[in-house]
Design a protein around this motif. Structure first.
Motif, PDB file in Angstrom:
ATOM      1  N   GLN A 116       0.940  -1.143  -0.001  1.00 26.68           N
ATOM      2  CA  GLN A 116      -0.109   0.183   0.007  1.00 26.68           C
ATOM      3  C   GLN A 116       0.809   1.419  -0.237  1.00 26.68           C
ATOM      4  O   GLN A 116       0.209   2.431   0.311  1.00 26.68           O
ATOM      5  CB  GLN A 116      -1.048  -0.078   1.098  1.00 26.68           C
ATOM      6  CG  GLN A 116      -1.760  -1.126   1.333  1.00 26.68           C
ATOM      7  CD  GLN A 116      -3.009  -1.179   0.380  1.00 26.68           C
ATOM      8  OE1 GLN A 116      -3.311  -0.013   0.292  1.00 26.68           O
ATOM      9  NE2 GLN A 116      -3.248  -2.336  -0.128  1.00 26.68           N
ATOM     10  N   GLY A 119      -0.355   4.130  -2.055  1.00 32.38           N
ATOM     11  CA  GLY A 119      -1.721   4.477  -1.761  1.00 32.38           C
ATOM     12  C   GLY A 119      -2.334   5.122  -0.536  1.00 32.38           C
ATOM     13  O   GLY A 119      -3.481   5.589  -0.244  1.00 32.38           O
ATOM     14  N   ARG A 120      -1.327   5.278   0.343  1.00 37.26           N
ATOM     15  CA  ARG A 120      -1.501   6.004   1.622  1.00 37.26           C
ATOM     16  C   ARG A 120      -0.758   7.345   1.757  1.00 37.26           C
ATOM     17  O   ARG A 120       0.283   7.575   1.189  1.00 37.26           O
ATOM     18  CB  ARG A 120      -1.074   5.076   2.575  1.00 37.26           C
ATOM     19  CG  ARG A 120      -1.763   3.630   2.710  1.00 37.26           C
ATOM     20  CD  ARG A 120      -3.107   3.773   2.925  1.00 37.26           C
ATOM     21  NE  ARG A 120      -3.738   2.142   2.916  1.00 37.26           N
ATOM     22  CZ  ARG A 120      -3.976   1.599   4.086  1.00 37.26           C
ATOM     23  NH1 ARG A 120      -3.832   1.915   5.154  1.00 37.26           N
ATOM     24  NH2 ARG A 120      -4.725   0.426   3.889  1.00 37.26           N
ATOM     25  N   ALA A 181      -6.237   7.455   3.203  1.00 34.13           N
ATOM     26  CA  ALA A 181      -5.995   7.217   1.749  1.00 34.13           C
ATOM     27  C   ALA A 181      -5.446   8.438   1.133  1.00 34.13           C
ATOM     28  O   ALA A 181      -5.900   9.499   1.392  1.00 34.13           O
ATOM     29  CB  ALA A 181      -7.524   6.543   1.041  1.00 34.13           C
ATOM     30  N   ARG A 182      -4.383   8.047   0.132  1.00 30.01           N
ATOM     31  CA  ARG A 182      -3.865   9.115  -0.668  1.00 30.01           C
ATOM     32  C   ARG A 182      -4.763  10.094  -1.138  1.00 30.01           C
ATOM     33  O   ARG A 182      -4.707  11.228  -1.375  1.00 30.01           O
ATOM     34  CB  ARG A 182      -2.819   8.492  -1.639  1.00 30.01           C
ATOM     35  CG  ARG A 182      -2.159   9.671  -2.300  1.00 30.01           C
ATOM     36  CD  ARG A 182      -1.225   8.757  -3.251  1.00 30.01           C
ATOM     37  NE  ARG A 182      -0.364   9.856  -3.800  1.00 30.01           N
ATOM     38  CZ  ARG A 182       1.063   9.645  -4.451  1.00 30.01           C
ATOM     39  NH1 ARG A 182       1.759   8.669  -3.999  1.00 30.01           N
ATOM     40  NH2 ARG A 182       1.739  10.828  -5.212  1.00 30.01           N
ATOM     41  N   SER A 183      -5.994   9.454  -1.663  1.00 26.88           N
ATOM     42  CA  SER A 183      -6.918  10.357  -2.415  1.00 26.88           C
ATOM     43  C   SER A 183      -7.655  11.323  -1.452  1.00 26.88           C
ATOM     44  O   SER A 183      -8.164  12.237  -2.133  1.00 26.88           O
ATOM     45  CB  SER A 183      -7.930   9.415  -3.265  1.00 26.88           C
ATOM     46  OG  SER A 183      -8.789   8.534  -2.115  1.00 26.88           O
TER      47      SER A 183
END
Length: 213
Positions: A116, A119-120, A181-183
Protein backbone atom coordinates in the motif's frame (compact mmCIF):
# COMPACT_ATOMS: atom_id res chain seq x y z
CA UNK A 1 5.69 12.88 -43.24
CA UNK A 2 6.68 10.48 -40.51
CA UNK A 3 4.96 10.79 -37.15
CA UNK A 4 7.10 12.34 -34.46
CA UNK A 5 7.48 10.04 -31.48
CA UNK A 6 7.37 11.65 -28.09
CA UNK A 7 8.43 10.10 -24.83
CA UNK A 8 6.95 11.08 -21.51
CA UNK A 9 8.92 10.43 -18.36
CA UNK A 10 6.80 9.82 -15.29
CA UNK A 11 8.44 10.78 -12.00
CA UNK A 12 7.06 9.49 -8.69
CA UNK A 13 5.63 12.13 -6.37
CA UNK A 14 5.03 11.98 -2.66
CA UNK A 15 1.47 11.83 -1.39
CA UNK A 16 1.78 15.41 -0.05
CA UNK A 17 3.29 16.90 -3.21
CA UNK A 18 1.52 20.15 -4.02
CA UNK A 19 -0.27 20.08 -0.66
CA UNK A 20 2.29 20.61 2.12
CA UNK A 21 4.93 23.32 2.22
CA UNK A 22 7.53 23.66 4.96
CA UNK A 23 7.12 26.69 7.17
CA UNK A 24 4.92 28.16 9.86
CA UNK A 25 1.14 28.41 9.75
CA UNK A 26 -1.28 30.30 11.94
CA UNK A 27 -0.62 32.22 15.14
CA UNK A 28 2.85 33.73 15.36
CA UNK A 29 5.26 32.85 18.12
CA UNK A 30 5.97 29.50 19.68
CA UNK A 31 4.13 26.72 17.87
CA UNK A 32 1.77 24.42 19.71
CA UNK A 33 1.70 21.81 16.94
CA UNK A 34 4.29 20.23 14.68
CA UNK A 35 3.30 18.42 11.47
CA UNK A 36 5.80 16.24 9.60
CA UNK A 37 5.13 14.56 6.27
CA UNK A 38 5.99 10.86 6.32
CA UNK A 39 6.69 10.20 2.65
CA UNK A 40 8.91 7.34 1.55
CA UNK A 41 7.44 4.79 3.94
CA UNK A 42 6.95 1.16 3.04
CA UNK A 43 3.34 0.27 3.86
CA UNK A 44 1.56 -3.05 3.41
CA UNK A 45 -1.62 -4.69 4.63
CA UNK A 46 -1.30 -8.17 6.17
CA UNK A 47 -4.28 -10.48 6.58
CA UNK A 48 -3.91 -13.78 8.40
CA UNK A 49 -5.54 -16.90 6.90
CA UNK A 50 -8.64 -18.44 8.41
CA UNK A 51 -6.44 -21.10 10.02
CA UNK A 52 -4.94 -18.50 12.36
CA UNK A 53 -2.14 -15.99 12.69
CA UNK A 54 0.48 -18.14 14.46
CA UNK A 55 2.65 -18.69 11.32
CA UNK A 56 2.52 -14.98 10.49
CA UNK A 57 3.38 -14.03 14.06
CA UNK A 58 6.37 -16.36 14.00
CA UNK A 59 7.57 -14.97 10.65
CA UNK A 60 7.23 -11.38 11.83
CA UNK A 61 9.18 -12.13 14.98
CA UNK A 62 11.93 -13.97 13.14
CA UNK A 63 12.37 -11.53 10.29
CA UNK A 64 11.53 -8.15 11.81
CA UNK A 65 11.63 -8.70 15.56
CA UNK A 66 8.02 -7.57 15.95
CA UNK A 67 5.19 -9.10 17.96
CA UNK A 68 1.83 -8.92 16.22
CA UNK A 69 -0.62 -6.90 18.38
CA UNK A 70 -3.78 -8.82 19.19
CA UNK A 71 -5.59 -5.66 20.37
CA UNK A 72 -5.85 -2.13 18.92
CA UNK A 73 -2.18 -1.36 19.42
CA UNK A 74 1.13 -0.88 17.63
CA UNK A 75 4.37 -2.83 18.06
CA UNK A 76 7.42 -0.85 16.99
CA UNK A 77 11.14 -1.29 16.42
CA UNK A 78 13.74 1.18 15.20
CA UNK A 79 12.88 0.39 11.57
CA UNK A 80 9.36 -1.09 11.43
CA UNK A 81 5.94 -1.03 13.04
CA UNK A 82 3.06 -3.51 13.04
CA UNK A 83 -0.25 -1.70 13.55
CA UNK A 84 -3.47 -3.52 14.43
CA UNK A 85 -6.07 -2.96 11.71
CA UNK A 86 -8.88 -5.28 12.83
CA UNK A 87 -9.18 -8.94 13.85
CA UNK A 88 -6.52 -10.86 11.93
CA UNK A 89 -5.36 -7.75 10.07
CA UNK A 90 -2.37 -5.41 10.41
CA UNK A 91 -0.45 -2.68 8.65
CA UNK A 92 3.26 -3.23 8.31
CA UNK A 93 5.07 0.11 8.15
CA UNK A 94 8.77 0.47 7.29
CA UNK A 95 10.63 3.74 7.80
CA UNK A 96 11.99 3.37 4.27
CA UNK A 97 11.43 1.02 1.37
CA UNK A 98 14.90 -0.49 1.27
CA UNK A 99 14.42 -4.27 1.32
CA UNK A 100 10.67 -3.86 1.81
CA UNK A 101 9.71 -5.93 -1.23
CA UNK A 102 11.88 -8.79 0.03
CA UNK A 103 10.21 -8.66 3.45
CA UNK A 104 6.76 -8.78 1.86
CA UNK A 105 7.77 -11.70 -0.31
CA UNK A 106 8.95 -13.61 2.75
CA UNK A 107 5.62 -13.00 4.49
CA UNK A 108 3.46 -13.88 1.49
CA UNK A 109 3.58 -17.61 2.35
CA UNK A 110 1.81 -17.03 5.68
CA UNK A 111 -0.52 -14.10 4.96
CA UNK A 112 -2.35 -12.20 2.25
CA UNK A 113 0.00 -9.29 1.56
CA UNK A 114 -0.77 -6.12 -0.40
CA UNK A 115 1.72 -3.30 -0.85
CA UNK A 116 0.00 0.00 0.00
CA UNK A 117 3.07 2.24 -0.12
CA UNK A 118 1.79 4.48 -2.90
CA UNK A 119 -1.84 4.44 -1.77
CA UNK A 120 -1.55 5.99 1.69
CA UNK A 121 -0.62 9.44 2.96
CA UNK A 122 0.95 9.63 6.40
CA UNK A 123 1.67 12.45 8.85
CA UNK A 124 3.30 12.66 12.26
CA UNK A 125 1.65 15.31 14.44
CA UNK A 126 2.91 16.38 17.84
CA UNK A 127 3.20 19.27 20.24
CA UNK A 128 1.69 20.68 23.40
CA UNK A 129 -1.60 21.58 21.66
CA UNK A 130 -1.88 18.56 19.37
CA UNK A 131 -4.78 16.99 21.28
CA UNK A 132 -6.74 20.25 21.24
CA UNK A 133 -6.26 20.53 17.48
CA UNK A 134 -7.27 16.93 16.77
CA UNK A 135 -10.26 17.17 19.11
CA UNK A 136 -11.92 19.54 16.63
CA UNK A 137 -12.62 16.63 14.32
CA UNK A 138 -11.61 13.37 16.00
CA UNK A 139 -14.33 11.16 17.47
CA UNK A 140 -11.96 9.55 19.99
CA UNK A 141 -10.92 10.66 23.46
CA UNK A 142 -7.15 11.18 23.05
CA UNK A 143 -6.48 11.94 26.72
CA UNK A 144 -3.45 9.91 27.94
CA UNK A 145 -5.68 7.92 30.30
CA UNK A 146 -7.92 6.86 27.42
CA UNK A 147 -5.38 6.67 24.60
CA UNK A 148 -1.96 5.72 26.00
CA UNK A 149 1.32 5.33 24.15
CA UNK A 150 1.14 2.33 21.81
CA UNK A 151 -2.62 2.41 21.29
CA UNK A 152 -4.06 2.33 17.74
CA UNK A 153 -7.49 2.93 16.24
CA UNK A 154 -9.40 2.97 13.00
CA UNK A 155 -11.69 5.99 13.20
CA UNK A 156 -12.72 9.11 11.34
CA UNK A 157 -11.49 12.67 11.60
CA UNK A 158 -13.55 15.38 9.93
CA UNK A 159 -15.58 12.59 8.28
CA UNK A 160 -12.43 11.11 6.68
CA UNK A 161 -11.41 7.56 7.54
CA UNK A 162 -8.03 7.45 9.28
CA UNK A 163 -5.66 4.95 10.86
CA UNK A 164 -4.33 6.57 14.02
CA UNK A 165 -1.81 5.46 16.60
CA UNK A 166 0.18 7.05 19.41
CA UNK A 167 3.96 6.84 19.25
CA UNK A 168 6.47 7.51 22.01
CA UNK A 169 6.28 11.04 23.38
CA UNK A 170 8.68 13.61 21.97
CA UNK A 171 10.39 16.61 23.57
CA UNK A 172 7.22 18.71 23.25
CA UNK A 173 4.66 16.11 24.27
CA UNK A 174 2.39 13.55 22.65
CA UNK A 175 3.12 12.20 19.16
CA UNK A 176 0.43 10.74 16.89
CA UNK A 177 0.86 8.97 13.57
CA UNK A 178 -2.05 9.50 11.16
CA UNK A 179 -2.60 7.69 7.87
CA UNK A 180 -5.31 8.36 5.30
CA UNK A 181 -6.04 7.12 1.81
CA UNK A 182 -3.88 9.10 -0.60
CA UNK A 183 -6.95 10.34 -2.48
CA UNK A 184 -8.09 12.12 0.71
CA UNK A 185 -4.74 13.80 1.47
CA UNK A 186 -5.83 17.21 0.19
CA UNK A 187 -9.15 17.13 2.03
CA UNK A 188 -7.52 16.01 5.26
CA UNK A 189 -4.90 18.74 5.08
CA UNK A 190 -7.56 21.36 4.41
CA UNK A 191 -9.18 20.41 7.71
CA UNK A 192 -5.96 19.93 9.71
CA UNK A 193 -4.31 23.15 8.53
CA UNK A 194 -7.37 25.13 9.66
CA UNK A 195 -7.54 23.28 12.99
CA UNK A 196 -3.92 23.93 13.96
CA UNK A 197 -3.86 27.60 12.92
CA UNK A 198 -4.97 29.03 16.28
CA UNK A 199 -2.15 27.20 18.07
CA UNK A 200 0.61 28.00 15.58
CA UNK A 201 2.04 25.11 13.57
CA UNK A 202 5.47 24.23 12.21
CA UNK A 203 5.27 22.16 9.02
CA UNK A 204 8.12 19.90 7.89
CA UNK A 205 7.88 18.60 4.32
CA UNK A 206 10.80 16.83 2.64
CA UNK A 207 11.64 16.99 -1.08
CA UNK A 208 9.48 13.98 -1.88
CA UNK A 209 6.57 15.60 -0.03
CA UNK A 210 6.74 18.78 -2.07
CA UNK A 211 7.28 17.03 -5.39
CA UNK A 212 10.85 18.20 -5.89
CA UNK A 213 12.37 14.76 -5.30
Amino acid sequence: MADVMTTTTWAPRGAWAGILQSGHRGTAGKSGVRVEARDGLGIASLIAPASGDAPLAAAMKARLGLDLPSTPAVASSRTHAAVWAGPGQWLLVANDRTGFADALQALSDVAAVADQSSGRAALRVSGAAVRNALAKGCMLDLHPAAFPIGMAALTSIAHIGVHLWRAEDGPEGAVFEIMVARSFAGSFWSWLSASVAEFGCDIIANEASTGRG
